[in-house]
Motif scaffolding. Structure first.
Motif, mmCIF file in Angstrom:
data_model
loop_
_atom_site.group_PDB
_atom_site.id
_atom_site.type_symbol
_atom_site.label_atom_id
_atom_site.label_comp_id
_atom_site.label_asym_id
_atom_site.label_seq_id
_atom_site.Cartn_x
_atom_site.Cartn_y
_atom_site.Cartn_z
ATOM 1 N N SER A 216 -3.057 112.203 109.633
ATOM 2 C CA SER A 216 -4.274 113.974 109.184
ATOM 3 C C SER A 216 -5.743 114.153 109.799
ATOM 4 O O SER A 216 -6.302 114.687 110.350
ATOM 5 C CB SER A 216 -4.725 114.086 107.793
ATOM 6 N N VAL A 217 -6.532 112.650 110.330
ATOM 7 C CA VAL A 217 -7.637 112.355 110.999
ATOM 8 C C VAL A 217 -7.166 112.757 112.565
ATOM 9 O O VAL A 217 -7.528 113.637 112.885
ATOM 10 C CB VAL A 217 -7.805 110.865 111.086
ATOM 11 N N LEU A 218 -6.123 112.531 112.897
ATOM 12 C CA LEU A 218 -4.955 112.760 114.013
ATOM 13 C C LEU A 218 -5.557 113.908 114.597
ATOM 14 O O LEU A 218 -5.432 114.753 115.802
ATOM 15 C CB LEU A 218 -3.788 111.757 114.740
ATOM 16 N N LEU A 219 -4.631 115.059 113.290
ATOM 17 C CA LEU A 219 -3.949 116.502 113.753
ATOM 18 C C LEU A 219 -5.278 116.951 114.139
ATOM 19 O O LEU A 219 -5.816 118.186 114.025
ATOM 20 C CB LEU A 219 -3.782 116.692 112.814
ATOM 21 N N ALA A 220 -6.667 116.330 113.747
ATOM 22 C CA ALA A 220 -7.954 117.391 113.696
ATOM 23 C C ALA A 220 -8.535 117.203 115.004
ATOM 24 O O ALA A 220 -9.034 118.912 115.343
ATOM 25 C CB ALA A 220 -8.595 117.543 112.546
ATOM 26 N N HIS A 221 -7.786 116.840 115.443
ATOM 27 C CA HIS A 221 -8.659 116.451 117.029
ATOM 28 C C HIS A 221 -7.557 116.796 117.975
ATOM 29 O O HIS A 221 -7.667 116.170 119.139
ATOM 30 C CB HIS A 221 -9.220 115.308 116.721
ATOM 31 N N GLY A 222 -6.360 116.788 117.647
ATOM 32 C CA GLY A 222 -5.020 116.984 118.704
ATOM 33 C C GLY A 222 -4.896 115.495 119.369
ATOM 34 O O GLY A 222 -4.378 115.689 120.711
ATOM 35 N N ARG A 223 -4.461 114.319 118.703
ATOM 36 C CA ARG A 223 -4.744 113.865 118.905
ATOM 37 C C ARG A 223 -3.396 112.533 118.231
ATOM 38 O O ARG A 223 -2.895 113.437 118.104
ATOM 39 C CB ARG A 223 -5.762 112.209 118.879
ATOM 40 N N ALA A 261 -14.406 112.441 109.167
ATOM 41 C CA ALA A 261 -14.218 111.201 110.667
ATOM 42 C C ALA A 261 -15.792 111.316 111.279
ATOM 43 O O ALA A 261 -16.022 112.240 111.243
ATOM 44 C CB ALA A 261 -12.731 111.414 111.970
ATOM 45 N N GLN A 262 -16.324 110.155 111.245
ATOM 46 C CA GLN A 262 -17.447 109.631 112.034
ATOM 47 C C GLN A 262 -17.522 108.766 112.554
ATOM 48 O O GLN A 262 -16.939 107.196 111.597
ATOM 49 C CB GLN A 262 -18.160 109.896 110.921
ATOM 50 N N SER A 263 -18.287 107.476 113.467
ATOM 51 C CA SER A 263 -18.487 106.571 113.844
ATOM 52 C C SER A 263 -17.359 105.602 113.443
ATOM 53 O O SER A 263 -17.087 104.446 113.644
ATOM 54 C CB SER A 263 -19.244 105.615 112.125
ATOM 55 N N GLY A 264 -16.093 105.627 114.280
ATOM 56 C CA GLY A 264 -14.854 105.410 114.328
ATOM 57 C C GLY A 264 -13.999 105.218 113.746
ATOM 58 O O GLY A 264 -13.446 104.093 113.326
ATOM 59 N N ARG A 265 -14.532 105.927 112.275
ATOM 60 C CA ARG A 265 -13.118 105.996 111.495
ATOM 61 C C ARG A 265 -13.554 107.480 110.604
ATOM 62 O O ARG A 265 -13.679 108.130 111.212
ATOM 63 C CB ARG A 265 -14.097 104.969 110.154
ATOM 64 N N GLY A 266 -11.907 107.046 109.924
ATOM 65 C CA GLY A 266 -11.697 108.327 109.546
ATOM 66 C C GLY A 266 -11.231 107.682 108.239
ATOM 67 O O GLY A 266 -10.560 106.617 107.941
ATOM 68 N N LEU A 267 -11.159 109.024 107.421
ATOM 69 C CA LEU A 267 -10.826 108.783 105.884
ATOM 70 C C LEU A 267 -9.343 109.743 105.559
ATOM 71 O O LEU A 267 -9.462 111.069 105.657
ATOM 72 C CB LEU A 267 -11.633 109.383 105.166
ATOM 73 N N ALA A 268 -9.015 109.721 104.822
ATOM 74 C CA ALA A 268 -6.968 110.205 105.224
ATOM 75 C C ALA A 268 -7.401 110.533 103.044
ATOM 76 O O ALA A 268 -7.694 109.196 102.430
ATOM 77 C CB ALA A 268 -5.996 109.919 106.037
ATOM 78 N N LYS A 269 -6.679 111.289 102.772
ATOM 79 C CA LYS A 269 -6.120 110.740 101.045
ATOM 80 C C LYS A 269 -5.357 111.359 100.756
ATOM 81 O O LYS A 269 -4.528 112.802 101.894
ATOM 82 C CB LYS A 269 -7.620 111.953 100.435
ATOM 83 N N GLY A 270 -4.253 111.420 100.154
ATOM 84 C CA GLY A 270 -2.602 111.046 99.760
ATOM 85 C C GLY A 270 -2.297 111.629 98.663
ATOM 86 O O GLY A 270 -3.075 111.387 97.344
ATOM 87 N N ARG A 271 -1.743 112.616 98.230
ATOM 88 C CA ARG A 271 -1.129 112.619 97.016
ATOM 89 C C ARG A 271 0.501 112.824 97.164
ATOM 90 O O ARG A 271 1.835 113.488 97.824
ATOM 91 C CB ARG A 271 -1.424 114.349 96.548
ATOM 92 N N ILE A 272 1.558 112.005 96.296
ATOM 93 C CA ILE A 272 2.877 111.474 96.528
ATOM 94 C C ILE A 272 3.596 112.219 94.685
ATOM 95 O O ILE A 272 3.038 111.589 93.811
ATOM 96 C CB ILE A 272 3.037 110.624 96.486
ATOM 97 N N PHE A 273 4.603 113.793 95.237
ATOM 98 C CA PHE A 273 4.856 114.013 94.379
ATOM 99 C C PHE A 273 6.158 114.070 94.051
ATOM 100 O O PHE A 273 6.612 113.944 95.202
ATOM 101 C CB PHE A 273 4.776 115.641 94.716
ATOM 102 N N THR A 274 6.480 114.147 92.953
ATOM 103 C CA THR A 274 8.256 114.156 92.617
ATOM 104 C C THR A 274 8.541 115.620 92.897
ATOM 105 O O THR A 274 7.829 115.922 93.366
ATOM 106 C CB THR A 274 8.457 113.403 90.931
#
Length: 295
Positions: A216-223, A261-274
């Motif tokens: 999700s971090v990569l998608l925000a920047h087209g990477r 995402a900032q300072s060379g770091r990206g944060l991602a959150k996930g939810r896993i559903f049945t």
């Protein structure tokens, strides 16, 4: 059960060296370091083997300290921090070449009834309607730095049936979009007999949880990521909360997003559903996400 799933289960079947010391091996890596999901899952296995019967993990918090060497065995040392009436706490340190490479704290709980509520499951198409990895990856061969990446990815992930709801990051290079990604996943084979253990299902989900979370971090920047060569990245820390029972050999929806995402770091959150809409797991990870100078 296929050979690849049997191999993954063997990877998680640690050797007991002493009462609270375990040793594990590694699989061949896509990059020259141990896959983060592997060391997290193995560390959780080590913790689980020291916990009183009837207690399951409800959370883990971990730091990736050094790149692991895929050619060397990993030693896991467990500290029995606390055994309470309802909760148990364990700390695990993974060591290679005399240095810690990973640190995990995990908490376990006696199963009990309590208040119930959850977020609704987001919409997603049925997994059977989505292309398999074997159908998806070869389409992007010309984008990868190494044309053998599709085969290497398929081999590394052969134990898991993982299907993207939309195009993966390496299919959307140069097209920044919403910082959100969804995948369905399950093991490529059923767990039965002695291996049909709630602890093992949790450890398998821990293994898979590190595969796509930073997408999700990569998608925000087209990477596109490491396979395309436009990002240098690595997991820094990883946290999971296990809410409700689930099976790793049945379809699970991994809904992922990046708030910042900032300072060379990206944060991602996930939810896993049945598949029937129960929120089974919450995940948060921060990782190094750097753009190479030549990009």
């Amino acid at each position: 059960m296929g050979d690849e799933l049997a191999s993954l289960l063997d990877l998680l079947d640690l050797e007991r060296v002493e009462q609270d010391i375990f040793r594990g091996h590694s699989r061949s890596a896509l990059v020259p370091r141990v896959f983060g999901g592997q060391v997290a899952a193995q560390a959780l296995v080590a913790a689980c083997r020291t916990v009183p019967e009837g207690r399951l993990p409800h959370s883990l918090h971990a730091y990736f300290l050094r790149p692991g060497d895929p050619g060397a065995r990993i030693v896991y040392t467990v500290d029995r921090i606390r055994d309470g009436r309802s909760f148990t706490t364990r700390r695990v340190v993974a060591v290679q070449h005399g240095q810690p490479i990973f640190h995990l704290s995990a908490s376990f709980q006696v199963q009990e009834e309590g208040m119930e509520h959850q977020e609704p499951m987001p919409h997603a198409p049925d997994p059977e309607t989505l292309p398999t990895a074997e159908e998806t990856l070869p389409r992007y061969r010309e984008l990868f730095l190494d044309p053998q990446v599709p085969e290497r990815l398929l081999k590394a992930r052969a134990a898991v049936d993982l299907r993207y709801v939309e195009e993966p990051p390496f299919g959307r290079v140069g097209r920044p979009g919403e910082p959100r990604s969804q995948v369905w996943f399950r093991t490529n084979g059923k767990l039965d007999g002695e291996r049909d253990d709630p602890m093992l299902h949790i450890c398998l989900a821990t293994y898979v949880s590190d595969m796509t979370l930073l997408d999700s971090v990569l998608l925000a920047h087209g990477r596109g990521g490491w396979a395309v060569g436009d990002v240098v990245g690595a997991s820094l820390d990883h946290a999971m909360w296990f809410h409700r029972p689930f099976r790793a050999d049945e379809w699970l929806l991994y809904d992922q997003e990046s708030p910042t995402a900032q300072s060379g770091r990206g944060l991602a959150k996930g939810r896993i559903f049945t598949r029937d809409g129960k929120l089974a797991i919450s995940v948060i990870q921060e990782g190094v996400v750097r753009i190479p100078r030549e990009s």
